[in-house]
Enzyme design. Structure first.
Site, PDB file in Angstrom:
ATOM      1  N   TYR A  32       2.203  -0.767  -3.446  1.00  0.00           N
ATOM      2  CA  TYR A  32       2.750   0.512  -2.735  1.00  0.00           C
ATOM      3  C   TYR A  32       4.158   0.694  -3.003  1.00  0.00           C
ATOM      4  CZ  TYR A  32       5.413  -2.356   0.930  1.00  0.00           C
ATOM      5  OH  TYR A  32       6.404  -3.751   0.739  1.00  0.00           O
ATOM      6  N   ARG A  51       8.127   1.524 -11.251  1.00  0.00           N
ATOM      7  CA  ARG A  51       7.744   0.644 -11.111  1.00  0.00           C
ATOM      8  C   ARG A  51       6.053   1.099  -9.880  1.00  0.00           C
ATOM      9  NH1 ARG A  51      11.675  -2.870  -5.761  1.00  0.00           N
ATOM     10  NH2 ARG A  51      10.597  -0.728  -4.490  1.00  0.00           N
ATOM     11  N   ARG A  99     -18.036  -4.489   0.271  1.00  0.00           N
ATOM     12  CA  ARG A  99     -17.139  -5.732   0.228  1.00  0.00           C
ATOM     13  C   ARG A  99     -17.882  -7.153  -0.345  1.00  0.00           C
ATOM     14  NH1 ARG A  99     -15.940 -10.895   2.480  1.00  0.00           N
ATOM     15  NH2 ARG A  99     -13.533 -10.858   2.779  1.00  0.00           N
ATOM     16  N   HIS A 101     -15.368  -9.471  -4.194  1.00  0.00           N
ATOM     17  CA  HIS A 101     -14.242 -10.090  -4.643  1.00  0.00           C
ATOM     18  C   HIS A 101     -14.021  -9.413  -5.227  1.00  0.00           C
ATOM     19  CE1 HIS A 101     -13.536 -12.395  -0.370  1.00  0.00           C
ATOM     20  NE2 HIS A 101     -12.650 -13.462  -0.929  1.00  0.00           N
ATOM     21  N   LYS A 146       4.730  -5.402  -5.716  1.00  0.00           N
ATOM     22  CA  LYS A 146       4.525  -4.959  -4.560  1.00  0.00           C
ATOM     23  C   LYS A 146       3.456  -3.968  -3.908  1.00  0.00           C
ATOM     24  CE  LYS A 146       8.034  -1.968  -1.701  1.00  0.00           C
ATOM     25  NZ  LYS A 146       8.457  -2.577  -1.365  1.00  0.00           N
ATOM     26  N   GLU A 178      14.691 -14.306  -0.803  1.00  0.00           N
ATOM     27  CA  GLU A 178      14.744 -13.094  -0.225  1.00  0.00           C
ATOM     28  C   GLU A 178      14.272 -13.135   0.559  1.00  0.00           C
ATOM     29  OE1 GLU A 178      12.370 -10.097  -2.646  1.00  0.00           O
ATOM     30  OE2 GLU A 178      10.287 -11.843  -2.432  1.00  0.00           O
ATOM     31  N   LEU A 202      11.051  -9.534  -5.595  1.00  0.00           N
ATOM     32  CA  LEU A 202      10.757  -8.966  -5.737  1.00  0.00           C
ATOM     33  C   LEU A 202      12.001  -7.672  -6.086  1.00  0.00           C
ATOM     34  CD1 LEU A 202       8.704  -5.753  -6.319  1.00  0.00           C
ATOM     35  CD2 LEU A 202      10.280  -5.322  -4.198  1.00  0.00           C
TER      36      LEU A 202
HETATM   37  N1  DCS Z   1      11.710  -7.646  -1.268  1.00  0.00           N
HETATM   38  C1  DCS Z   1      10.810  -7.806  -0.727  1.00  0.00           C
HETATM   39  C2  DCS Z   1       9.364  -8.756  -0.584  1.00  0.00           C
HETATM   40  C3  DCS Z   1      10.624  -6.343  -0.166  1.00  0.00           C
HETATM   41  O1  DCS Z   1       9.126  -5.486  -0.071  1.00  0.00           O
HETATM   42  C4  DCS Z   1      11.786  -4.988  -0.454  1.00  0.00           C
HETATM   43  C5  DCS Z   1      11.041  -3.618  -0.230  1.00  0.00           C
HETATM   44  C6  DCS Z   1      12.832  -5.370  -1.389  1.00  0.00           C
HETATM   45  C7  DCS Z   1      12.905  -6.827  -2.033  1.00  0.00           C
HETATM   46  C8  DCS Z   1      13.763  -4.078  -1.560  1.00  0.00           C
HETATM   47  O2  DCS Z   1      12.434  -3.944  -2.886  1.00  0.00           O
HETATM   48  P1  DCS Z   1      13.729  -1.845  -2.651  1.00  0.00           P
HETATM   49  O3  DCS Z   1      15.783  -2.387  -2.678  1.00  0.00           O
HETATM   50  O4  DCS Z   1      13.450  -1.213  -4.070  1.00  0.00           O
HETATM   51  O5  DCS Z   1      13.521  -1.291  -1.313  1.00  0.00           O
HETATM   52  N2  DCS Z   1      10.467  -3.308   0.954  1.00  0.00           N
HETATM   53  C9  DCS Z   1      10.204  -2.008   1.206  1.00  0.00           C
HETATM   54  C10 DCS Z   1       9.261  -1.296   2.708  1.00  0.00           C
HETATM   55  O6  DCS Z   1       8.205  -2.272   2.838  1.00  0.00           O
HETATM   56  N3  DCS Z   1       9.950  -1.289   3.215  1.00  0.00           N
HETATM   57  O7  DCS Z   1      11.082  -0.709   2.894  1.00  0.00           O
HETATM   58  C11 DCS Z   1      11.677  -1.453   1.667  1.00  0.00           C
END
Ligand code: DCS
Length: 283
Positions: A32, A51, A99, A101, A146, A178, A202
């Site tokens: 996503y 991305r 279903r 895997h 993501k 993070e 990420l």
């Molecule tokens: N790290 C993780 C685990 C994230 O889910 C996100 C964004 C980021 C870093 C920051 O990435 P961006 O700067 O590209 O947004 N998560 C999205 C979400 O799930 N909601 O808003 C942003």
């Protein structure tokens, strides 16, 4: 009336039909993106769409549309829903099949869905800062993707919220990685530290903008992981994401930064970040 993205069409929300055998529903088998909209314009859409394709490729999924087509659809969706300031969410799953895997055959097509949300910038957080708490990072080892699998993030964010915090700062052992849905930075003696863009985080699009902004304001960046102790000893701490932008963290588990106020470098980064934001076609 509100519209959604459904495969290669923009349809009324209620027209979207999702199969209970969809692999996104059953396995979280998909990826996503969230793209910010400022004044009716998508921000860093190019980077987000790129991305999206990279994430899909990493899970061996082929998106059956060109990037141009996807850009077109996202713009149409924002237009149709008359989004002023908010975001677009979109995801693609490996599709629906009995279903199992193992990947389905070619007859099963990926399912793309998306929607928009009007969502004002969290300016009070930019001004006052937020609290965060340490939570052990128990996610998988491909956090560079993501992925729709967000249980680790969901549990961490819930824990943070229950502790009255805005965000969970994740750590693997002593190493800070993070946030649960964000990237984390520390500033110490005029140097910005953040975890390198490897498989443990990420690589946020906002992170990439912030690294550029730092260079522009003369703030050196070291893409080096901090330990928890190092983070607690920072002069300033920041959390960033598409929706959080540059949000100061003023307290982590009782340790207060900068007397509980956003620091000078953080302020400068916020100002620099603001210069990048589209002023908008409807402004
Ligand atoms: N790290 C993780 C685990 C994230 O889910 C996100 C964004 C980021 C870093 C920051 O990435 P961006 O700067 O590209 O947004 N998560 C999205 C979400 O799930 N909601 O808003 C942003």
């Amino acid at each position: 009336m509100s519209y959604s993205l459904w495969n290669d069409q923009i349809v009324k929300d209620e027209e979207v039909v999702v199969n209970k055998e969809d692999r996104g529903y059953q396995f979280g088998d998909g990826v996503y993106e969230v793209v910010k909209v400022y004044n009716g314009e998508l921000f860093t859409a190019e980077e987000h769409v790129d991305r999206f394709y990279v994430s899909a490729e990493k899970i061996r999924m082929t998106i059956p549309y060109t990037k141009d087509k996807l850009h077109q659809l996202l713009h149409q969706l924002v237009e149709k829903n008359k989004v002023e300031t908010g975001h677009v969410y979109f995801q693609i799953t490996r599709g629906a099949g009995a279903r199992n895997h193992v990947f389905p055959g070619d007859e099963v097509k990926p399912v793309l869905t998306g929607n928009t949300k009007e969502n004002p910038r969290p300016v009070a957080n930019f001004e006052n800062g937020v609290k965060a708490t340490f939570v052990e990072d128990v996610r998988w080892l491909r956090c560079d993707i993501k992925s729709l699998n967000l249980l680790g993030a969901v549990l961490a964010k819930q824990e943070a919220q229950e502790k009255g915090c805005y965000e969970a700062i994740l750590h693997r052992g002593e190493t800070v990685t993070e946030g649960s849905s964000s990237n984390i930075y520390g500033i110490k003696d005029g140097v910005l530290y953040t975890h390198p863009a490897d498989n443990f985080i990420l690589n946020g699009i906002t992170r990439q903008v912030i690294i550029k902004c730092a260079a522009e304001i003369g703030l050196p960046v070291k893409e080096e992981a901090m330990t928890k102790a190092q983070l607690l000893a920072m002069d300033e701490v920041i959390v960033s994401s598409t929706t959080s932008e540059v949000t100061p963290i003023v307290e982590v588990d009782g340790t207060v930064f900068g007397g509980g106020k956003p620091g000078d470098w953080t302020r400068k980064l916020q100002v620099q970040f603001d210069t990048k934001i589209p002023k908008g076609i409807r402004a």
